[in-house]
Each structure stands twice: as structure tokens, then as C-alpha cells.
Write an enzyme that holds these catalytic residues in place. Sequence first.
Site, PDB file in Angstrom:
ATOM      1  N   LYS A  97      48.834  34.838  43.549  1.00  0.00           N
ATOM      2  CA  LYS A  97      48.445  33.820  42.487  1.00  0.00           C
ATOM      3  C   LYS A  97      48.260  34.584  41.077  1.00  0.00           C
ATOM      4  O   LYS A  97      46.983  35.099  41.053  1.00  0.00           O
ATOM      5  CB  LYS A  97      47.562  32.771  42.734  1.00  0.00           C
ATOM      6  CG  LYS A  97      47.632  31.229  42.129  1.00  0.00           C
ATOM      7  CD  LYS A  97      47.567  31.539  40.685  1.00  0.00           C
ATOM      8  CE  LYS A  97      46.113  31.516  40.079  1.00  0.00           C
ATOM      9  NZ  LYS A  97      46.202  31.634  38.637  1.00  0.00           N
ATOM     10  N   CYS A 117      36.967  46.267  33.911  1.00  0.00           N
ATOM     11  CA  CYS A 117      35.771  45.945  35.031  1.00  0.00           C
ATOM     12  C   CYS A 117      34.910  46.979  35.156  1.00  0.00           C
ATOM     13  O   CYS A 117      33.664  46.938  35.070  1.00  0.00           O
ATOM     14  CB  CYS A 117      36.229  45.557  36.389  1.00  0.00           C
ATOM     15  SG  CYS A 117      37.278  46.602  37.275  1.00  0.00           S
ATOM     16  N   GLU A 152      36.535  41.719  44.324  1.00  0.00           N
ATOM     17  CA  GLU A 152      36.333  42.908  43.362  1.00  0.00           C
ATOM     18  C   GLU A 152      35.866  42.215  41.975  1.00  0.00           C
ATOM     19  O   GLU A 152      36.782  41.529  41.347  1.00  0.00           O
ATOM     20  CB  GLU A 152      37.562  43.571  43.021  1.00  0.00           C
ATOM     21  CG  GLU A 152      37.994  44.297  44.446  1.00  0.00           C
ATOM     22  CD  GLU A 152      37.381  45.605  44.809  1.00  0.00           C
ATOM     23  OE1 GLU A 152      36.558  45.753  43.918  1.00  0.00           O
ATOM     24  OE2 GLU A 152      37.824  46.035  45.666  1.00  0.00           O
ATOM     25  N   GLU A 159      28.132  40.622  31.515  1.00  0.00           N
ATOM     26  CA  GLU A 159      29.419  41.301  31.280  1.00  0.00           C
ATOM     27  C   GLU A 159      30.164  40.764  29.982  1.00  0.00           C
ATOM     28  O   GLU A 159      30.305  39.263  29.982  1.00  0.00           O
ATOM     29  CB  GLU A 159      30.421  41.268  32.515  1.00  0.00           C
ATOM     30  CG  GLU A 159      31.539  42.009  32.567  1.00  0.00           C
ATOM     31  CD  GLU A 159      32.563  41.828  33.541  1.00  0.00           C
ATOM     32  OE1 GLU A 159      32.618  40.760  33.816  1.00  0.00           O
ATOM     33  OE2 GLU A 159      33.148  42.746  33.947  1.00  0.00           O
TER      34      GLU A 159
HETATM   35  P1  NAD Z   1      38.701  34.834  36.607  1.00  0.00           P
HETATM   36  O1  NAD Z   1      37.929  34.762  37.524  1.00  0.00           O
HETATM   37  O2  NAD Z   1      38.426  33.761  35.543  1.00  0.00           O
HETATM   38  O3  NAD Z   1      40.098  34.513  36.965  1.00  0.00           O
HETATM   39  C1  NAD Z   1      40.770  35.397  38.056  1.00  0.00           C
HETATM   40  C2  NAD Z   1      41.752  34.642  38.733  1.00  0.00           C
HETATM   41  O4  NAD Z   1      41.218  33.648  39.734  1.00  0.00           O
HETATM   42  C3  NAD Z   1      42.879  33.963  38.048  1.00  0.00           C
HETATM   43  O5  NAD Z   1      44.335  34.145  38.690  1.00  0.00           O
HETATM   44  C4  NAD Z   1      42.480  32.564  38.170  1.00  0.00           C
HETATM   45  O6  NAD Z   1      43.607  31.752  37.874  1.00  0.00           O
HETATM   46  C5  NAD Z   1      41.781  32.361  39.409  1.00  0.00           C
HETATM   47  N1  NAD Z   1      41.100  31.232  39.461  1.00  0.00           N
HETATM   48  C6  NAD Z   1      40.276  30.779  38.840  1.00  0.00           C
HETATM   49  N2  NAD Z   1      39.431  29.670  39.280  1.00  0.00           N
HETATM   50  C7  NAD Z   1      39.831  29.788  40.458  1.00  0.00           C
HETATM   51  C8  NAD Z   1      39.611  28.859  41.685  1.00  0.00           C
HETATM   52  N3  NAD Z   1      38.633  27.797  41.512  1.00  0.00           N
HETATM   53  N4  NAD Z   1      40.284  29.096  42.620  1.00  0.00           N
HETATM   54  C9  NAD Z   1      41.118  30.155  43.005  1.00  0.00           C
HETATM   55  N5  NAD Z   1      41.411  30.864  42.051  1.00  0.00           N
HETATM   56  C10 NAD Z   1      40.907  30.780  40.860  1.00  0.00           C
HETATM   57  O7  NAD Z   1      38.797  36.130  35.810  1.00  0.00           O
HETATM   58  P2  NAD Z   1      39.549  36.781  34.546  1.00  0.00           P
HETATM   59  O8  NAD Z   1      38.827  36.512  33.550  1.00  0.00           O
HETATM   60  O9  NAD Z   1      40.845  36.398  35.004  1.00  0.00           O
HETATM   61  O10 NAD Z   1      39.188  38.319  34.873  1.00  0.00           O
HETATM   62  C11 NAD Z   1      38.233  38.999  34.180  1.00  0.00           C
HETATM   63  C12 NAD Z   1      37.035  39.127  35.370  1.00  0.00           C
HETATM   64  O11 NAD Z   1      37.662  40.071  36.400  1.00  0.00           O
HETATM   65  C13 NAD Z   1      35.749  40.164  34.827  1.00  0.00           C
HETATM   66  O12 NAD Z   1      34.520  39.653  35.287  1.00  0.00           O
HETATM   67  C14 NAD Z   1      36.121  41.533  35.411  1.00  0.00           C
HETATM   68  O13 NAD Z   1      35.138  42.316  35.399  1.00  0.00           O
HETATM   69  C15 NAD Z   1      36.771  41.258  36.634  1.00  0.00           C
HETATM   70  N6  NAD Z   1      37.662  42.336  37.319  1.00  0.00           N
HETATM   71  C16 NAD Z   1      37.077  42.851  38.145  1.00  0.00           C
HETATM   72  C17 NAD Z   1      37.975  44.209  38.763  1.00  0.00           C
HETATM   73  C18 NAD Z   1      37.313  45.053  39.985  1.00  0.00           C
HETATM   74  O14 NAD Z   1      38.377  45.625  40.537  1.00  0.00           O
HETATM   75  N7  NAD Z   1      36.178  44.874  40.251  1.00  0.00           N
HETATM   76  C19 NAD Z   1      39.055  44.529  38.087  1.00  0.00           C
HETATM   77  C20 NAD Z   1      39.716  43.712  36.941  1.00  0.00           C
HETATM   78  C21 NAD Z   1      38.860  42.612  36.697  1.00  0.00           C
END
Ligand code: NAD
Length: 489
Positions: A180, A288, A255, A386
Site C-alpha cells: 500500500k 527520516c 521504521e 520531527e
Molecule cells: P504516514 O504515517 O502519514 O503514512 C505512511 C503510510 O501509512 C502511508 O502509506 C499512509 O497511507 C499509511 N497510513 C496512514 N494511516 C494509516 C492507517 N490508519 N492504517 C494503515 N496505514 C496507514 O507517514 P508519511 O507522512 O507518509 O511519512 C513521513 C514519516 O515517515 C516521517 O515521520 C518519517 O520520519 C517517516 N519515515 C521513516 C523512515 C525510516 O526508515 N525510519 C523512512 C522514511 C520515512
Amino acid sequence: MTPRTTVAGVPVDTRHYIDGQRIASARTFADVSPVDGRPLGEIARGTAAEADAAVAAATAAFPGWAATARAERARVLRAIADGVDKRLEDLALVETHDNGALLRSHRRGVMPRVAHNFRFFADRLLSLGQEDFTTRGHTNHVSWDPAGPCALITPWNAPLMLATWKIAPALAAGNTVVLKPAEWSPLTASLLADVAAGAGLPPGVLNVVQGYGSEAGAALAGHPDVRRISFTGSVATARTITAAAAAHLTPTSLELGGKSPLLVFADADLDLAVDLAVEQYDNAGQVCLAATRLLVDERIAQEFTRRFTERAASLVQGDPREESTDIGPVVHARQLARIDGFVRRALASGARAVIGGGPHTALGGLYYRPTLLTDVAQDSEIVQEEVFGPVLTLQTFRTQEEAVALANDTRFGLAATVVTGDRERADRVTAQLVAGTVWVNCFFVRDLRAPFGGSRLSGVGREGGTWSFDFYCDVKNTVTAPGGWRDHG
Ligand code: NAD
């Protein structure tokens, strides 16, 4: 809905990919480019029905793929890598239009890395295994049995790179997957489905469900037939996903975000320190791992700030498709507003903007000026939360102990960078830092053999190398008694 769109001359199917078929949804959502605000396409908006269909396809395909010989699975993964290489330019162009990250990075770094993810885990699969050992004459044999259908939920900041970092080990281990992708950058996942089909991956082994997290994502996280969930994204979403996964005790790898420090000691190579600090603006700070908290020995802070300001002023901000651009737009209007909110609140509570401090009004759109804030309190929001944008803070320290205390004083623990000319200091400091990855006099040097993950709120579990196989498998130990075999001869 129109099932296809064309982005930078590249046709992209905007439907789901389930059981080797393209499937539409009754509803769609608009995907808009952060580069110029133009609509890129209407994307299928998956619901629980499409999530169910994809998990059913993954469940049906699982026994066949799990039973496929390792050598054959590895061959298919390598064919996918070759397919990625062949379509590298298409993938790079579409990703840049979709998430606004630099085209030159996609061409030279990110997409080659996508191909590498598949080759690495193909090789790793073939070398997996360890010596059997004996207990009072009994043989212990450890095997990595694939777990079953896996739900992979990914963010927008490095869409295809982060997705394939999960897909490749999951498939190598013999699992089937439902991906997804993030709704702000859904397109390259669809192209990957084409590449995988072209490489001969059987139908149902890789499925892509498009849609919102609260709909398609939530349905996958709570699905009883999903055997593993691997999630990269925000802490808030991780909490929702783990709560849904708890119903079935589905093992979940997380992650998450970070607020990583970059420690600059007085004995550091100052030019190196400045280079590493300015590098934190890469991908408009939407990384991240970014070391967004600069912690600098107060004796060199003035000179560091002078050189940093000079270097940052030379960064070219603009269209991410241009070769000369260093910083492109942020991904979405909501992200820009979020970033600006953090900066405004920090300024209102006494922070000072050494550079930047707001959107780049001359460029318009989603461009945010690289920002450095000083006069920030350790317990302030800007130091603790963050931002996920091109915003750094600078604080000073007097002693090594104080530097370590500041570095560790957030709820996160993803990464840390130490810049020092003293090897013993490097050893002492790195031993005390709470972080999944620590870099000394370097940044972002990554190897898929190494573990990757976060401590505290930055995550649960590790990816990379054997750690990925451990997560995507039911690791089994088979103990066999010596002798006692009937002779069938
Ligand atoms: P997000 O949590 O908003 O979304 C990530 C994914 O989760 C998307 O595909 C979204 O559609 C899905 N999602 C949202 N709500 C959901 C739910 N209730 N159930 C299941 N899936 C759901 O994050 P974002 O804004 O897309 O990404 C940014 C974040 O990701 C930042 O906090 C960043 O630090 C983190 N990140 C971490 C890493 C790592 O490896 N540690 C790498 C990249 C990004």
C-alpha cells in the site's frame, strides 16, 4: 475512471494490481505534482474490499511461491532488478514528478539502489543458512520458513526505494506481499508491478493496493490473514497500525521518525562538519535519518555558523528536474503548512532564524527556504518534534558530557552523526548515543548487510541483511535424534 495517465511521457496505470490483473475502484483520488501543482492522474481509491481481494490473492499464491526453489526465486528477483535498470529513466522521471525529489538523485542514486535491493536479497537468499550443530549427539538445523502474506505500508519521501527494501527480502524469503504505497506518491509502485510481471513473477505474489491509509491501509493492518506487517512512516500511524495488528498478534516491523543529532566537537575538521550539516537539507529535509539538531562546541560555534551560512547560501533551490538544483519543493501543501507552523511557533517563542524562516515566495508553490534556527530551548517543540522539512536547529555545548546528554534527550533514536578528530572521543561518544545508526565523520553511508532501524519512538525491529529474513520468516529449529533410522533398503 480513466485507467491510465501519462507522466513526463511515461504511461502509468492508475488502478490496483491484484492477482496479476488491473482492478479499478468505484472512487478515485487526485494525485498532484509538487513540482508545479499540475494534476498527475486520478488514482484508484482502495477500500477494505480491494484489500481483502489482494490478501486473498496473496494467500492463494503463497504455497506455490514458498515452494519455488531458492535458485528460481533468486532468478526472478534478478530479472526484476534488470527490469528496473531498463526502466530507470521512466522510474526516475515519474518519481520526481510525483514526490518532488531531485531527478538527478533518482537517476544516479535512488533507482540504482532499487535494483540493488532485489539483487542483494537474491544473493543473500542463496547464502542463507548456517552450520548445523549438535546437542548430546542430536542435530539442530535452523531453517527460515516464509511466514505468509505480508502487508507493506510505505511513505512518500522515498517511495520506491523504501517499498522495495521491504518487497525484495519478503519475496526472497518466499512470502507473497500486498503493497500500500503512500497516497501522495502512488505512481512508481504501479510501474514496479509492470516490471515484476515482465520479469515472470507469478500472479498474486506481488499485489499493489492504492488508496488512503485510513481506508486501504487500515484494512490491511487489521486483516486476519496477513502474517507480517512492515511499516515505514510516522509514529502516530504506527500506533494505529500496531493497535489493529494486536487483534491477531501480527508481527510488525516499524521504521519511524527521527530527530537525530549532529555533534561537532572542537577538534573536528570544520569544513567536513559544515558539509555534513548542509547535507541535511537533501530532499528538502524530508529524510527520516536527517540530523536536524546541530550540536556544536561553543568554542567553534561562531566560525561554524559563519561557514555554514556561506555554504548554505550557495545551494540552488528550484525545479527538481534541473541538473543544477540542490533543493526542490516539499511534497504537498499540507506538508508545507506543517513545516511553516513549526517554524512560526519557534520564532514566536524566541528562536532566531540565521537563514530562511519561511516559504520561498519568489519560487512560489511548495518551496520552503532552507532554515537554521538558533536560540532554541532543549524542551521546545522545535528541538523535540520531527519537522520533516529543510529546518535545522543549532545549539551549543561546553563539555562532551553535555553534548551526549543533549543528543540523547528526545523521544527518538534513529541515527546520530559525530564529527571529531579524536578517535578515542569518537569511541566514547558513540558508545553512549542512543541510536540505530551512528556515523562518525560521515553521513548516509549505507550497506544492505548492516542492520537498520530505530530505538525508542524511532521504531521497532531492524531491516537489512539477515535481520530482514528473520522478520519475514518463521525461523525454525529442527532437532533430530541420532540413529534409529529404519533401513528401507
Ligand atoms: P504516514 O504515517 O502519514 O503514512 C505512511 C503510510 O501509512 C502511508 O502509506 C499512509 O497511507 C499509511 N497510513 C496512514 N494511516 C494509516 C492507517 N490508519 N492504517 C494503515 N496505514 C496507514 O507517514 P508519511 O507522512 O507518509 O511519512 C513521513 C514519516 O515517515 C516521517 O515521520 C518519517 O520520519 C517517516 N519515515 C521513516 C523512515 C525510516 O526508515 N525510519 C523512512 C522514511 C520515512
